[in-house]
Motif scaffolding. Structure first.
Motif, PDB file in Angstrom:
ATOM      1  N   LYS A 278      10.080 -17.602  65.273  1.00 55.73           N
ATOM      2  CA  LYS A 278      11.397 -17.069  64.902  1.00 55.73           C
ATOM      3  C   LYS A 278      12.515 -18.047  65.252  1.00 55.73           C
ATOM      4  N   THR A 279      12.376 -18.752  66.351  1.00 56.56           N
ATOM      5  CA  THR A 279      13.404 -19.719  66.731  1.00 56.56           C
ATOM      6  C   THR A 279      13.492 -20.841  65.710  1.00 56.56           C
ATOM      7  N   ALA A 280      12.326 -21.272  65.215  1.00 57.01           N
ATOM      8  CA  ALA A 280      12.328 -22.307  64.166  1.00 57.01           C
ATOM      9  C   ALA A 280      13.046 -21.769  62.926  1.00 57.01           C
ATOM     10  N   LEU A 281      12.755 -20.515  62.579  1.00 58.34           N
ATOM     11  CA  LEU A 281      13.415 -19.898  61.423  1.00 58.34           C
ATOM     12  C   LEU A 281      14.917 -19.744  61.664  1.00 58.34           C
ATOM     13  N   LEU A 282      15.250 -19.444  62.909  1.00 54.58           N
ATOM     14  CA  LEU A 282      16.663 -19.284  63.267  1.00 54.58           C
ATOM     15  C   LEU A 282      17.419 -20.598  63.072  1.00 54.58           C
ATOM     16  N   ASP A 283      16.771 -21.705  63.473  1.00 51.62           N
ATOM     17  CA  ASP A 283      17.401 -23.017  63.268  1.00 51.62           C
ATOM     18  C   ASP A 283      17.660 -23.250  61.783  1.00 51.62           C
ATOM     19  N   GLU A 284      16.644 -22.925  60.979  1.00 57.62           N
ATOM     20  CA  GLU A 284      16.791 -23.079  59.528  1.00 57.62           C
ATOM     21  C   GLU A 284      17.937 -22.214  59.011  1.00 57.62           C
ATOM     22  N   ALA A 285      17.956 -20.967  59.467  1.00 61.13           N
ATOM     23  CA  ALA A 285      18.994 -20.025  59.018  1.00 61.13           C
ATOM     24  C   ALA A 285      20.376 -20.526  59.409  1.00 61.13           C
ATOM     25  N   ASN A 286      20.470 -21.077  60.616  1.00 64.47           N
ATOM     26  CA  ASN A 286      21.752 -21.629  61.067  1.00 64.47           C
ATOM     27  C   ASN A 286      22.212 -22.772  60.182  1.00 64.47           C
ATOM     28  N   GLU A 287      21.246 -23.637  59.857  1.00 59.98           N
ATOM     29  CA  GLU A 287      21.576 -24.768  58.984  1.00 59.98           C
ATOM     30  C   GLU A 287      22.042 -24.282  57.626  1.00 59.98           C
ATOM     31  N   LYS A 288      21.346 -23.241  57.135  1.00 59.71           N
ATOM     32  CA  LYS A 288      21.677 -22.698  55.822  1.00 59.71           C
ATOM     33  C   LYS A 288      23.108 -22.130  55.819  1.00 59.71           C
ATOM     34  N   VAL A 289      23.409 -21.355  56.856  1.00 61.83           N
ATOM     35  CA  VAL A 289      24.753 -20.767  56.948  1.00 61.83           C
ATOM     36  C   VAL A 289      25.809 -21.869  57.031  1.00 61.83           C
ATOM     37  N   ASP A 290      25.511 -22.890  57.822  1.00 56.08           N
ATOM     38  CA  ASP A 290      26.467 -24.004  57.953  1.00 56.08           C
ATOM     39  C   ASP A 290      26.693 -24.690  56.613  1.00 56.08           C
ATOM     40  N   ALA A 291      25.569 -24.962  55.913  1.00 54.68           N
ATOM     41  CA  ALA A 291      25.681 -25.656  54.627  1.00 54.68           C
ATOM     42  C   ALA A 291      26.464 -24.811  53.623  1.00 54.68           C
ATOM     43  N   LEU A 292      26.161 -23.518  53.596  1.00 55.71           N
ATOM     44  CA  LEU A 292      26.853 -22.624  52.662  1.00 55.71           C
ATOM     45  C   LEU A 292      28.339 -22.499  53.011  1.00 55.71           C
ATOM     46  N   SER A 293      28.626 -22.473  54.294  1.00 56.89           N
ATOM     47  CA  SER A 293      30.030 -22.378  54.709  1.00 56.89           C
ATOM     48  C   SER A 293      30.798 -23.615  54.271  1.00 56.89           C
ATOM     49  N   ALA A 294      30.114 -24.771  54.362  1.00 58.23           N
ATOM     50  CA  ALA A 294      30.759 -26.005  53.903  1.00 58.23           C
ATOM     51  C   ALA A 294      31.003 -25.926  52.400  1.00 58.23           C
ATOM     52  N   ASP A 295      29.986 -25.408  51.673  1.00 58.04           N
ATOM     53  CA  ASP A 295      30.141 -25.206  50.227  1.00 58.04           C
ATOM     54  C   ASP A 295      31.345 -24.324  49.938  1.00 58.04           C
ATOM     55  N   LEU A 296      31.401 -23.232  50.691  1.00 54.71           N
ATOM     56  CA  LEU A 296      32.476 -22.256  50.464  1.00 54.71           C
ATOM     57  C   LEU A 296      33.847 -22.894  50.668  1.00 54.71           C
ATOM     58  N   ASN A 297      33.959 -23.652  51.730  1.00 47.95           N
ATOM     59  CA  ASN A 297      35.248 -24.307  51.998  1.00 47.95           C
ATOM     60  C   ASN A 297      35.657 -25.214  50.846  1.00 47.95           C
ATOM     61  N   LYS A 298      34.671 -25.938  50.339  1.00 44.42           N
ATOM     62  CA  LYS A 298      34.949 -26.871  49.250  1.00 44.42           C
ATOM     63  C   LYS A 298      35.380 -26.079  48.003  1.00 44.42           C
ATOM     64  N   ILE A 299      34.607 -25.041  47.702  1.00 44.51           N
ATOM     65  CA  ILE A 299      34.908 -24.241  46.514  1.00 44.51           C
ATOM     66  C   ILE A 299      36.256 -23.548  46.643  1.00 44.51           C
ATOM     67  N   MET A 300      36.538 -23.051  47.841  1.00 46.06           N
ATOM     68  CA  MET A 300      37.819 -22.374  48.038  1.00 46.06           C
ATOM     69  C   MET A 300      38.993 -23.330  47.841  1.00 46.06           C
ATOM     70  N   GLU A 301      38.775 -24.556  48.273  1.00 46.00           N
ATOM     71  CA  GLU A 301      39.823 -25.565  48.066  1.00 46.00           C
ATOM     72  C   GLU A 301      40.050 -25.797  46.568  1.00 46.00           C
ATOM     73  N   GLU A 302      38.927 -25.979  45.872  1.00 46.92           N
ATOM     74  CA  GLU A 302      39.007 -26.205  44.428  1.00 46.92           C
ATOM     75  C   GLU A 302      39.676 -25.020  43.731  1.00 46.92           C
ATOM     76  N   VAL A 303      39.191 -23.835  44.099  1.00 49.67           N
ATOM     77  CA  VAL A 303      39.685 -22.622  43.451  1.00 49.67           C
ATOM     78  C   VAL A 303      41.173 -22.417  43.720  1.00 49.67           C
ATOM     79  N   SER A 304      41.590 -22.684  44.948  1.00 50.51           N
ATOM     80  CA  SER A 304      43.008 -22.423  45.222  1.00 50.51           C
ATOM     81  C   SER A 304      43.887 -23.435  44.497  1.00 50.51           C
ATOM     82  N   ALA A 305      43.369 -24.651  44.321  1.00 50.11           N
ATOM     83  CA  ALA A 305      44.124 -25.639  43.541  1.00 50.11           C
ATOM     84  C   ALA A 305      44.200 -25.189  42.076  1.00 50.11           C
TER      85      ALA A 305
END
Ligand code: ZN
Length: 239
Positions: A121-148
């Motif tokens: 589960k800890t290995a999966l948790l690391d993966e999940a954390n990475e996924k959330v981080d990557a998606l959050s970065a995506d979101l920030n980028k998209i939000m920037e684009e969208v607000s422009a």
């Protein structure tokens, strides 16, 4: 052509232009919502793993406490054994010891099992954390684009609103409210062109009399079927 009709055609074109941005705005919001949904799902997985790991750790802790108690019990049994005088007492003590040892074996097995689960589960948790981080970065980028994108749209819309304001200020109040009344139900098709002798709002054919009135353009003509305001598109406009 009738002055009022010309004004209404122009006004309706501005209204159409203003509303034409709505799909773009909705699409922009959807883009953000889509990534946000992915984040929510990933975050839920992460939360589930975190809580499962914590639960297992709690269980391990309780087994360890049990082991401590059982160890103490065995130690005290050794002391007791020295004071035993009868066979019956000895049997009872030995039985107690067997049970304690069985419990210890079980507790040790459980600890091992739970720790193995938590490792996965800890290995999966690391993966999940990475996924959330990557998606959050995506979101920030998209939000920037969208607000422009949205700022650009709002700017264009603002300019159109100004144009609309100027235009409607010059339109006779009676004509304007007549238009708004139709617009209330017809939306952006309050003023429609006539094509192939048919109303382009309800697509019903116009009789010859109405058609020739529309062509003349002296008066504001309503579609006899639906009530929308009709006009003939100038050939130069179409070309
Ligand atoms: Zn019609």
């Amino acid at each position: 052509m009738n002055k009022h009709l010309n004004e209404l055609i122009e006004l309706s074109k501005i209204d159409q232009a203003i509303d034409s941005y709505n799909p773009q705005l909705e699409a922009a919001d959807k883009k953000v919502a889509k990534v946000q949904k992915k984040i929510d799902t990933a975050q839920a997985e992460l939360d589930e793993l975190t809580s499962a790991i914590a639960d297992n750790e709690e269980k391990v802790k309780s087994f360890e406490e049990q082991l401590t108690l059982l160890n103490e019990q065995l130690a005290s049994n050794v002391k007791k054994a020295k004071e035993i005088t009868t066979e019956k007492e000895m049997k009872a003590l030995s039985l107690e010891e067997d049970i304690a040892k069985e419990k210890m074996t079980f507790a040790n097995e459980e600890i091992e099992r739970l720790q193995a689960i938590n490792e996965t589960k800890t290995a999966l948790l690391d993966e999940a954390n990475e996924k959330v981080d990557a998606l959050s970065a995506d979101l920030n980028k998209i939000m920037e684009e969208v607000s422009a994108e949205k700022a650009e749209i709002e700017k264009s819309k603002g300019e159109l609103f100004v144009k609309r304001e100027e235009l409607s200020r010059n339109i006779e109040q009676k004509v304007l409210s007549f238009y708004e009344k139709i617009r209330a139900w017809a939306g952006n098709t309050a003023v429609v062109p006539v094509k192939k002798q048919a109303c382009y709002g309800c697509y019903m054919k116009l009789n010859d009399k109405t058609y020739s009135e529309v062509i003349k353009g002296d008066e504001i003509v309503n579609c006899p079927h639906c009530g929308r305001i009709l006009y003939i598109e100038k050939v130069t406009e179409e070309a």
